[in-house]
Motif scaffolding. Structure first.
Motif, PDB file in Angstrom:
ATOM      1  N   PHE A   1       0.876  -1.174   0.000  1.00  0.00           N
ATOM      2  CA  PHE A   1       0.000   0.000   0.000  1.00  0.00           C
ATOM      3  C   PHE A   1       0.910   1.220   0.000  1.00  0.00           C
ATOM      4  CE2 PHE A   1      -3.510   2.707   0.646  1.00  0.00           C
ATOM      5  CZ  PHE A   1      -3.142   3.665   1.572  1.00  0.00           C
TER       6      PHE A   1
ATOM      7  N   THR B   1       1.168   5.484   0.074  1.00  0.00           N
ATOM      8  CA  THR B   1       0.493   6.754   0.324  1.00  0.00           C
ATOM      9  C   THR B   1       1.529   7.864   0.404  1.00  0.00           C
ATOM     10  OG1 THR B   1      -1.176   7.869   1.671  1.00  0.00           O
ATOM     11  CG2 THR B   1       0.497   6.602   2.850  1.00  0.00           C
TER      12      THR B   1
ATOM     13  N   ILE C   1      -8.361   1.302   3.343  1.00  0.00           N
ATOM     14  CA  ILE C   1      -7.161   0.558   2.980  1.00  0.00           C
ATOM     15  C   ILE C   1      -7.471  -0.930   2.898  1.00  0.00           C
ATOM     16  CG2 ILE C   1      -4.821  -0.069   3.712  1.00  0.00           C
ATOM     17  CD1 ILE C   1      -4.700   2.775   5.017  1.00  0.00           C
TER      18      ILE C   1
ATOM     19  N   HIS D   1      -2.527   6.700  -3.105  1.00  0.00           N
ATOM     20  CA  HIS D   1      -3.395   6.089  -2.082  1.00  0.00           C
ATOM     21  C   HIS D   1      -3.843   4.786  -2.734  1.00  0.00           C
ATOM     22  CE1 HIS D   1      -6.763   5.231   0.520  1.00  0.00           C
ATOM     23  NE2 HIS D   1      -6.624   6.350   1.197  1.00  0.00           N
TER      24      HIS D   1
END
Length: 194
Positions: free
Chosen positions: A53, A55, A67, A97
């Motif tokens: 992930f 960001t 998320i 994101h």
């Protein structure tokens, strides 16, 4: 927030000494001047999981459910797994994101070697699961999660509207202390396999 969701947090920065005290792994861009795409590359190089992930440091109100929703779109069928899971919000993509597969490293390297620093251009070269804004809007914390802070005035407004201490303790969102690019592989409960 990241410690509750992921087994690894990596901060990509040009000034690693500034973040050493945060207790996360810190790394630097291998392609200096390559912008956010070079940051994604550096983070994926450090990732220990097949997906990460990603960001940016200007999104301080990340929501755990948003998320988890994005991570949940990693399919179990190896031939159908996307290279990236990128949400749409307010009529535009949110590539900082998003979820990226580590297997994208060579494609990113080729882009950077050609001085193509655009994340959007990179995304045109891989299989992307674009998540519709309408789907995300059903999640309670979506608007908060995509909040972007770019000016001192926006930061002052954010600080005036801080969540209560009990909301912060719940771990439902990140605090302003989450700085840099945090790239983390999903925790074992979210992992879908090699």
């Amino acid at each position: 927030l990241f410690r509750t969701l992921f087994t690894q947090t990596v901060i990509v920065t040009l000034r690693p000494e500034r973040f050493a005290r945060l207790g996360a792994e810190v790394t630097v861009d291998r392609f200096r001047g390559g912008g956010p795409l070079a940051g994604i590359h550096a983070g994926l190089l450090a990732a220990r999981e097949p997906y990460a992930f990603v960001t940016a440091c200007d999104m301080p109100l990340l929501d755990a459910d948003v998320i988890r929703f994005l991570l949940g779109r990693i399919t179990r069928e190896p031939g159908q797994r996307p290279d990236a899971i990128v949400p749409w919000w307010e009529g535009d993509v949110e590539p900082l994101h998003a979820v990226y597969a580590v297997r994208n490293l060579r494609t990113i390297e080729r882009c950077l070697e050609r001085n193509e620093h655009s994340i959007r251009e990179f995304l045109r070269q891989v299989r992307v699961d674009y998540v519709a804004e309408e789907m995300l809007a059903k999640l309670e914390g979506a608007a908060r999660s995509f909040t972007n802070i770019n000016t001192p005035g926006e930061l002052r407004r954010l600080r005036r509207n801080q969540p209560s201490a009990s909301e912060q303790a719940s771990g439902a969102h990140a605090t302003g202390a989450d700085l840099g690019f945090d790239l983390s592989g999903p925790a074992p409960r979210a992992r879908t396999g090699g």
